[in-house]
Design a protein around this motif. Structure first.
Motif, mmCIF file in Angstrom:
data_model
loop_
_atom_site.group_PDB
_atom_site.id
_atom_site.type_symbol
_atom_site.label_atom_id
_atom_site.label_comp_id
_atom_site.label_asym_id
_atom_site.label_seq_id
_atom_site.Cartn_x
_atom_site.Cartn_y
_atom_site.Cartn_z
ATOM 1 N N LEU A 402 0.798 -1.220 0.000
ATOM 2 C CA LEU A 402 0.000 0.000 0.000
ATOM 3 C C LEU A 402 0.833 1.275 0.000
ATOM 4 N N TYR A 403 2.088 1.195 0.410
ATOM 5 C CA TYR A 403 2.872 2.415 0.624
ATOM 6 C C TYR A 403 2.960 3.324 -0.603
ATOM 7 N N PRO A 404 3.296 2.813 -1.788
ATOM 8 C CA PRO A 404 3.396 3.732 -2.933
ATOM 9 C C PRO A 404 2.098 4.487 -3.203
ATOM 10 N N ALA A 405 0.955 3.805 -3.084
ATOM 11 C CA ALA A 405 -0.329 4.465 -3.346
ATOM 12 C C ALA A 405 -0.646 5.488 -2.255
ATOM 13 N N LEU A 406 -0.356 5.151 -0.993
ATOM 14 C CA LEU A 406 -0.626 6.090 0.095
ATOM 15 C C LEU A 406 0.295 7.299 0.031
ATOM 16 N N ASP A 407 1.562 7.093 -0.305
ATOM 17 C CA ASP A 407 2.497 8.207 -0.430
ATOM 18 C C ASP A 407 2.058 9.150 -1.551
ATOM 19 N N LYS A 408 1.578 8.596 -2.631
ATOM 20 C CA LYS A 408 1.062 9.405 -3.732
ATOM 21 C C LYS A 408 -0.207 10.133 -3.314
ATOM 22 N N PHE A 409 -1.052 9.458 -2.526
ATOM 23 C CA PHE A 409 -2.314 10.061 -2.089
ATOM 24 C C PHE A 409 -2.079 11.339 -1.297
ATOM 25 N N VAL A 410 -1.059 11.371 -0.419
ATOM 26 C CA VAL A 410 -0.800 12.531 0.430
ATOM 27 C C VAL A 410 -0.535 13.782 -0.400
ATOM 28 N N ALA A 411 -0.047 13.621 -1.607
ATOM 29 C CA ALA A 411 0.289 14.766 -2.453
ATOM 30 C C ALA A 411 -0.868 15.216 -3.350
ATOM 31 N N LEU A 412 -2.007 14.530 -3.286
ATOM 32 C CA LEU A 412 -3.093 14.819 -4.225
ATOM 33 C C LEU A 412 -3.876 16.059 -3.826
ATOM 34 N N SER A 413 -4.322 16.797 -4.827
ATOM 35 C CA SER A 413 -5.301 17.864 -4.622
ATOM 36 C C SER A 413 -6.693 17.245 -4.635
#
Length: 439
Positions: A402-413
């Motif tokens: 899950l880490y790559p998707a969650l790390d990407k999620f934190v940067a989303l508008s």
């Protein structure tokens, strides 16, 4: 007519004068004003140059003045006029404008004061009259809509070192948070950055509902300190008019440093890692003025930034502020250096509006995401070194997946609000299964 009436009410018939008797160590001693002046009053030290100062100490035969600019040319016997404590008169005409801490326009256009004067150091609403925290706010950023929610009337701290995207994050929040008015205090900022922040970072969209109060780094600590008080007074004006105000103060560290200069010059001793004892009360009293208003009034949602050298969350200003706020957000330099913005360290950040700001289902998603991020962080060095074998720990297997998707999620508008942000978080938690991923 309204501005003329307001000007008439501020006229003072009696005028009081004194004379300079001593100039030493940055302080000016004045005779003849000690029976009329109060601590915090302003004086004009030189009518020719416009040099002003503030009364910081009173004695039996004198008043001690801390000047707001260098005192070159000031002589013994010079006439000094008492102009009393400054006050602000905000109005709706201030929206979209840039002002100094005394309410004077900095954008070259005329500006009219409002009818009512406000004190720089007003008391907060009585505790028993204040409303509870309000509803969750849309922020335009997925991480703040979900993992670190901001609710109406909440006060949070933004803890960051220099150059990790703090100003950009504040500008994004000023545009995205659901509020009627945004009041921005730029305390001790570099002069060249003011126009850049207003035009490029904040932009026309952000300025359309904003009041910017600015004091640059070259100005007197008296003016830099007053910048935070002025911004809070403006926010209180709009709160008392029934509006929801977003207050952004950047930064409380410079506010505290300015107070340290003033306090030490006034004779207060340094005791708390170089800060005087009054620093704690100064910061706490400012923060307490924000928050939910009394019944029938609006609210002030406050975001206070703190500069932390070397990510030291135990340094005095950070430690004081963290104890009185409703949450804190930590920006990490290592995250910024690998290119993820906002560089929020979710595990070191907390919003005290949870769990009440989210439903049971949303809290379950938040808990699962935090658990996965925490498990990954505990074993990150082992994972990066290739020492972890997939299948030895099911919980860590899921965290790695899950880490790559969650790390990407934190940067989303998230321009469509909290519901859309939780949908994106749910999607991130359904990341496809695969082998061990090395980040």
């Amino acid at each position: 007519m309204e501005s003329i009436a307001a000007g008439i009410t501020r006229l003072r018939i009696p005028r009081y004068f004194g004379s300079v008797t001593e100039v030493r160590a940055g302080l000016v001693r004045v005779a003849g004003l000690n029976t009329h002046a109060s601590i915090g009053d302003r004086v004009v030290l030189s009518a020719q140059s416009g040099l002003a100062g503030e009364v910081v100490a009173l004695g039996g035969q004198y008043a001690e003045i801390l000047p707001e600019a260098p005192v070159e040319g000031l002589s013994i016997g010079a006439e000094v006029e008492l102009i009393f404590a400054p006050r602000l008169s905000p109005s709706d005409t201030w929206i979209g404008r840039i002002i100094d801490p005394f309410g004077n326009p900095l954008d070259g256009r005329p500006m009219s004061p409002g009818r009512a004067e406000r004190s720089f150091n007003a008391s907060p609403p009585a505790a028993v009259t204040r409303k509870r925290l309000g509803a969750r706010l849309d922020t335009g950023l997925a991480v703040f809509d979900t993992l670190l929610p901001i609710v109406r009337g909440q006060r949070i701290g933004l803890f960051a070192g220099s150059g990790v995207g703090k100003s950009t994050l504040l500008a994004n929040l000023s545009r995205g948070v659901d509020a009627d008015i945004v009041v921005i205090a730029l305390i001790g900022e570099r002069g060249r950055e003011l126009r850049e922040f207003v035009e490029n970072v904040l932009g026309a969209e952000g300025m359309a509902r904003a009041v910017v109060v600015a004091a640059t780094s070259d100005q007197s600590p008296l003016i830099r300190r007053r910048c935070a008080w002025a911004a809070m007074a403006v926010a209180e004006h709009f709160r008392d008019a029934g509006r929801h105000v977003l207050l952004l103060a950047d930064s409380i560290t410079r506010f505290a440093e300015a107070h340290r200069e003033v306090a030490l010059a006034s004779g207060e001793s340094a005791s708390y890692r170089g800060f005087p004892p009054s620093t704690s009360h100064l910061i706490m009293s400012l923060a307490e003025r924000a928050g939910p208003g009394p019944e029938g009034k609006g609210d002030i949602t406050g975001i206070f930034s703190v500069l932390v050298a070397g990510s030291d969350m135990e340094e005095p200003v950070a430690d004081i502020l963290r104890g009185v706020l409703d949450g804190h957000v930590v920006l990490d330099r290592a995250i910024a250096e690998r290119g993820r913005f906002p560089a929020v360290d979710v595990l070191r950040s907390v919003s005290r509006s949870l769990p009440h700001a989210a439903t049971d289902a949303e809290n379950a998603l938040i808990g699962r995401a935090r658990a996965a991020l925490g498990a990954y962080a505990e074993s990150e060095l082992m994972i990066r070194a290739g020492l972890y074998a997939s299948g030895s720990d099911p919980a860590l297997d899921e965290a790695v997946r899950l880490y790559p998707a969650l790390d990407k999620f934190v940067a989303l508008s998230s321009p469509d609000g909290c519901a859309s942000s939780f949908a994106m978080l749910s999607s991130a938690l359904r990341a496809p299964r695969g082998g061990t991923q090395r980040i």
